[in-house]
Design an enzyme around this catalytic site. Structure first.
Site, PDB file in Angstrom:
ATOM      1  N   HIS A 174       0.838  -1.205   0.000  1.00 31.31           N
ATOM      2  CA  HIS A 174       0.000   0.000   0.000  1.00 31.31           C
ATOM      3  C   HIS A 174       0.877   1.262   0.000  1.00 31.31           C
ATOM      4  O   HIS A 174       0.699   2.159  -0.832  1.00 31.31           O
ATOM      5  CB  HIS A 174      -0.916  -0.013   1.228  1.00 31.31           C
ATOM      6  CG  HIS A 174      -1.784   1.197   1.345  1.00 31.31           C
ATOM      7  ND1 HIS A 174      -3.091   1.226   0.906  1.00 31.31           N
ATOM      8  CD2 HIS A 174      -1.535   2.440   1.827  1.00 31.31           C
ATOM      9  CE1 HIS A 174      -3.596   2.431   1.116  1.00 31.31           C
ATOM     10  NE2 HIS A 174      -2.670   3.182   1.691  1.00 31.31           N
ATOM     11  N   GLU A 175       1.823   1.312   0.944  1.00 27.89           N
ATOM     12  CA  GLU A 175       2.658   2.515   1.041  1.00 27.89           C
ATOM     13  C   GLU A 175       3.565   2.659  -0.179  1.00 27.89           C
ATOM     14  O   GLU A 175       3.818   3.765  -0.653  1.00 27.89           O
ATOM     15  CB  GLU A 175       3.480   2.494   2.334  1.00 27.89           C
ATOM     16  CG  GLU A 175       2.651   2.528   3.608  1.00 27.89           C
ATOM     17  CD  GLU A 175       1.659   3.686   3.694  1.00 27.89           C
ATOM     18  OE1 GLU A 175       1.832   4.708   2.985  1.00 27.89           O
ATOM     19  OE2 GLU A 175       0.684   3.569   4.460  1.00 27.89           O
ATOM     20  N   HIS A 224       1.726   4.413  -2.842  1.00 26.51           N
ATOM     21  CA  HIS A 224       1.818   5.881  -2.751  1.00 26.51           C
ATOM     22  C   HIS A 224       3.160   6.359  -3.312  1.00 26.51           C
ATOM     23  O   HIS A 224       3.240   7.377  -4.006  1.00 26.51           O
ATOM     24  CB  HIS A 224       1.708   6.334  -1.292  1.00 26.51           C
ATOM     25  CG  HIS A 224       0.326   6.274  -0.719  1.00 26.51           C
ATOM     26  ND1 HIS A 224      -0.771   6.823  -1.340  1.00 26.51           N
ATOM     27  CD2 HIS A 224      -0.137   5.733   0.445  1.00 26.51           C
ATOM     28  CE1 HIS A 224      -1.851   6.633  -0.584  1.00 26.51           C
ATOM     29  NE2 HIS A 224      -1.495   5.967   0.498  1.00 26.51           N
ATOM     30  N   HIS A 282       3.110   6.356  -7.068  1.00 23.70           N
ATOM     31  CA  HIS A 282       2.289   7.495  -7.505  1.00 23.70           C
ATOM     32  C   HIS A 282       3.129   8.772  -7.491  1.00 23.70           C
ATOM     33  O   HIS A 282       3.098   9.575  -8.428  1.00 23.70           O
ATOM     34  CB  HIS A 282       1.089   7.625  -6.549  1.00 23.70           C
ATOM     35  CG  HIS A 282      -0.039   8.458  -7.065  1.00 23.70           C
ATOM     36  ND1 HIS A 282      -1.228   8.592  -6.397  1.00 23.70           N
ATOM     37  CD2 HIS A 282      -0.173   9.210  -8.186  1.00 23.70           C
ATOM     38  CE1 HIS A 282      -2.041   9.388  -7.077  1.00 23.70           C
ATOM     39  NE2 HIS A 282      -1.416   9.781  -8.162  1.00 23.70           N
ATOM     40  N   GLU A 330      -6.214   7.617  -1.720  1.00 23.36           N
ATOM     41  CA  GLU A 330      -5.934   6.242  -1.294  1.00 23.36           C
ATOM     42  C   GLU A 330      -6.231   5.205  -2.389  1.00 23.36           C
ATOM     43  O   GLU A 330      -5.746   4.072  -2.320  1.00 23.36           O
ATOM     44  CB  GLU A 330      -6.743   5.888  -0.036  1.00 23.36           C
ATOM     45  CG  GLU A 330      -6.413   6.726   1.188  1.00 23.36           C
ATOM     46  CD  GLU A 330      -4.973   6.585   1.656  1.00 23.36           C
ATOM     47  OE1 GLU A 330      -4.366   5.527   1.415  1.00 23.36           O
ATOM     48  OE2 GLU A 330      -4.454   7.551   2.254  1.00 23.36           O
ATOM     49  N   TYR A 382     -10.973   6.785   2.991  1.00 24.43           N
ATOM     50  CA  TYR A 382     -10.407   5.430   2.950  1.00 24.43           C
ATOM     51  C   TYR A 382     -11.446   4.429   2.437  1.00 24.43           C
ATOM     52  O   TYR A 382     -11.118   3.485   1.730  1.00 24.43           O
ATOM     53  CB  TYR A 382      -9.920   4.998   4.340  1.00 24.43           C
ATOM     54  CG  TYR A 382      -8.516   5.443   4.645  1.00 24.43           C
ATOM     55  CD1 TYR A 382      -7.425   4.719   4.171  1.00 24.43           C
ATOM     56  CD2 TYR A 382      -8.273   6.591   5.382  1.00 24.43           C
ATOM     57  CE1 TYR A 382      -6.125   5.132   4.438  1.00 24.43           C
ATOM     58  CE2 TYR A 382      -6.979   7.004   5.652  1.00 24.43           C
ATOM     59  CZ  TYR A 382      -5.910   6.273   5.182  1.00 24.43           C
ATOM     60  OH  TYR A 382      -4.628   6.691   5.441  1.00 24.43           O
TER      61      TYR A 382
END
Length: 717
Positions: free
Chosen positions: A480-481, A484, A487, A509, A652
């Site tokens: 998940h991180e 980011h 991105h 998110e 979220y």
């Protein structure tokens, strides 16, 4: 993975050589430069001669240049081991926030921006991103109080904004610096894995703590204790103490919600939620409340069924299950997964050593997005450092650094720098997050400035006998991180204002949530896995020494039965998980949309937080033991609601609607489809916040987004 030709990037990495003194002096120079620019534009331009090129563009370019230093200046408070440097970083951030408030309330500057907006908001000779900048900047001045007549009300608004900045910085600093914990005997920690117990501080001989172990509230200690400790009283103590670990923040949070409400009303809004949501995808609190309310109605029956099954399990274990407590949940959830689904988390973790998991993830992103990751260390780091010292390019010896490039097909162009800071230490940010260190943008000279981004996590450290091993949920967090981070890296915008994850909060998110799906795909789990005993001869020896007599060495990659046990549990107790998210989202909306300002002042955030948790999740807290609703203050440990997700935590859940739609529509059949991966990179990730996020989604999906996949995924369609 690495092409040796790609090791000399066209841009040197940022330096981390600041001292407490230089942080403050650099901040003052930056702010002085910005003020001089504003003064000169106001002096040289009139509302009659104002245009995008002589007003908005110089300010945007100054923002670009400023971000190269300001993000690093503020970053030290999250990662530095030097308390003085953290304090200076906090002080510098406060100076920057105060300046930003002053600057965004300058009427002389606004009169020029307003003139440009009136004359050029529909000017097709401006590119679309510049028109968006003009619209956002103009609205930003109004939202900073310039629609309020000059005088006492506007002065009050400015004072509120400055105080809110102080509250946010102090609240987060308290969380970062928190060092609480509890002493327990080994018996009280029965069931907690040995590799966790081995890392705990031991009590000193001859003191009251002799023979005890110090358990902190950091994730590598807290979560395994909640999941595996057999002693319910220990879990109870840890849970309640963790909810009370930052009690100084209780008053700060209360003051923040009251001041936010007052500021929104000064601007003419009925409450803070209306003010905040106006420029997000949802547009109105009514839309958010309806979404959360509908989801709550759909999930509630499933949550109650899940609790009944978990109570049965508790009864088998203890002979009594009248209540199902908050501190029971992680324990019995884990036990259910092990017993009913043969999910052996410790055996699974043996196949997810941190380093090989990262290599596997980077490999997936290489194939999917056409990227190449090159780890830069030793002499290579010295060679690209502006000082000739590689250590100057990282803030701590544990930090890993990568240069990222386009692959051969895309022309080998440089993309940016990625940093991984993966282990806990005193004073460090305590959760998992991605921090932009330097944004990308187009310079005044028309060249590209490349981004740098950091993953800051808290996974357990390796030991000589065992590497750092991840539970599957930690693999999901890392993915998940890193989502980011990707991105942030592949974004291609003109202005830093819109770079990467600088999108509206109820979309930001979605790209990361979509990438979590790869952690639930059999072929990808297999490719990420490697049993730790195969990492080195030393680890092979350590494994052999710890293995039972006659026990065979496990296979190198994860066996299919274990992979199937992971996939089959994806939605086990899913209603309770999402009801927990709903509790956070509904609490956030409740405290930010009171009917009157007097109601805002009356809110007892701790009571509201605890009572809503019980109403929504149906799990029993200490109130079920007759302790009332004031037993804890979880909102005081919840950095999101003070750090930008205020009246936005619903994002979220709402962005999961978009992430599920994107994955099911485009990637579910073939998650490693590189053609679609590159289309996603160029259509969604590159755009950042440079266009309306709904437009970005529609461009990628070829239609308006739908809730169908999201509700289907949750089993409540």
């Amino acid at each position: 993975m690495a092409n040796p030709k790609l090791k000399t990037p066209p841009q040197a990495p940022p330096l981390f050589t600041h001292t407490p003194e230089s942080l403050i002096s650099n901040t003052e120079k930056l702010l002085g430069r910005s003020k001089s620019l504003m003064d000169s534009v106001v002096r040289d331009v009139t509302p009659q001669t104002a245009n995008f090129k002589n007003v908005l563009l110089p300010f945007a370019q100054d923002d670009n240049e400023m971000a190269l230093e300001s993000h690093i200046i503020g970053f030290y408070q999250a990662v530095s081991t030097d308390a003085k440097l953290r304090d200076a970083s906090t002080e510098a951030e406060k100076k920057m926030d105060d300046f930003a408030i002053e600057a965004s309330m300058r009427e002389d500057v606004f009169s020029l921006v307003d003139a440009v907006y009136k004359s050029q908001k529909d000017d097709q000779s401006l590119d679309a991103e510049s028109r968006r900048l003009l619209e956002k900047d103009h609205k930003g001045y109004i939202r900073m109080g310039l629609g309020i007549p000059a005088g006492p009300q506007r002065d009050r608004f400015k004072a509120i904004k400055k105080r809110l900045s102080e509250l946010s910085i102090t609240f987060q600093k308290n969380l970062n610096e928190e060092q609480d914990g509890l002493w327990f005997t080994p018996k009280e920690l029965d069931g907690v894995p040995d590799d966790v117990l081995d890392t705990l501080k031991k009590g000193e001989a001859g003191t009251a703590t002799e023979g005890k172990l110090w358990l902190t509230f950091k994730y590598p200690d807290l979560f395994p204790t909640q999941k595996y400790c057999k002693n319910a009283e220990t879990r109870h103590k840890v849970f309640v103490a963790n909810e009370n670990k930052c009690n100084d923040n209780v008053e700060l949070f209360k003051e923040a919600i009251v001041l936010r409400d007052e500021a929104a009303r000064l601007l003419g809004y009925p409450n803070h939620a209306t003010f905040r949501i106006e420029d997000k995808m949802a547009k109105t609190p009514e839309t958010v409340d309806a979404f959360l309310g509908d989801l709550r109605k759909r999930l509630a029956p499933g949550g109650l069924k899940e609790i009944e099954k978990l109570k049965e399990l508790k009864k088998q274990e203890t002979g009594n299950a009248d209540k199902y407590f908050l501190w029971d949940h992680r324990f019995y959830d884990t036990l259910m997964l092990e017993r009913d689904y043969q999910l052996d988390q410790n055996r699974i973790a043996d196949y997810f050593p941190l380093q090989t998991s990262i290599e596997g993830m980077l490999n997936i992103f290489e194939q999917l997005f056409g990227l190449v990751f090159v780890q830069v260390e030793g002499k290579d780091r010295d060679a690209i450092s502006e000082t000739g010292k590689g250590n100057d390019t990282v803030w701590h010896p544990d930090v890993q650094m990568f240069s990222i490039w386009d692959d051969e097909e895309a022309g080998h162009g440089f993309v940016g720098y990625l940093y991984l800071d993966l282990h806990p230490r005193d004073g460090k940010y305590g959760h998992a997050a991605n921090f932009n260190i330097q944004p990308g943008f187009i310079t005044k000279e028309g060249t590209r400035r490349y981004p740098a981004t950091a993953l800051v996590c808290n996974f357990s450290k390796p030991t000589p006998k065992k590497p750092s091993l991840l539970k599957h949920d930690e693999v999901v967090t890392l993915f998940h991180e890193l989502g980011h981070g990707i991105h942030d890296l592949v974004s291609r915008t003109i202005y830093s204002r819109f770079h990467g994850t600088s999108t509206v909060r109820d979309f930001v998110e979605a790209p990361s949530q979509m990438l979590e799906n790869w952690c639930w795909t059999a072929s990808q789990i297999k490719s990420l896995s490697k049993h730790w005993s195969y990492l080195s001869p030393e680890y092979a020896e350590a494994y052999a020494a710890s293995a039972k007599s006659g026990e065979q060495r496990p296979s190198e990659t994860m066996p299919d039965d274990l992979i199937n046990s992971i996939i089959s549990t994806r939605h086990v107790n899913d209603a309770l998980f999402n009801l927990r998210q709903l509790h956070f989202g509904i609490f956030d909306m409740t405290v930010h949309e009171p009917a009157t300002h007097a109601d805002a002042e009356k809110i007892d955030a701790s009571v509201t937080y605890n009572s809503l948790r019980h109403e929504i999740s149906k799990l029993d807290g200490p109130e079920a033991l007759g302790e009332g609703q004031k037993w804890g203050s979880g909102q005081a440990t919840f950095g999101h609601l003070i750090g930008g997700y205020d009246a936005g935590y619903y994002g979220y859940l709402s962005s999961q609607v978009y992430s599920a739609d994107m994955f099911h529509s485009v990637f579910k059949k073939d998650p490693m489809n590189g053609k679609e991966g590159r289309r996603y990179r160029h259509t969604v990730l590159e755009r950042g916040g440079s266009q309306d996020e709904m437009q970005t989604l529609e461009d990628f999906l070829g239609r308006k987004p739908s809730t169908e996949a999201f509700y289907e995924e949750l089993g409540v369609a």
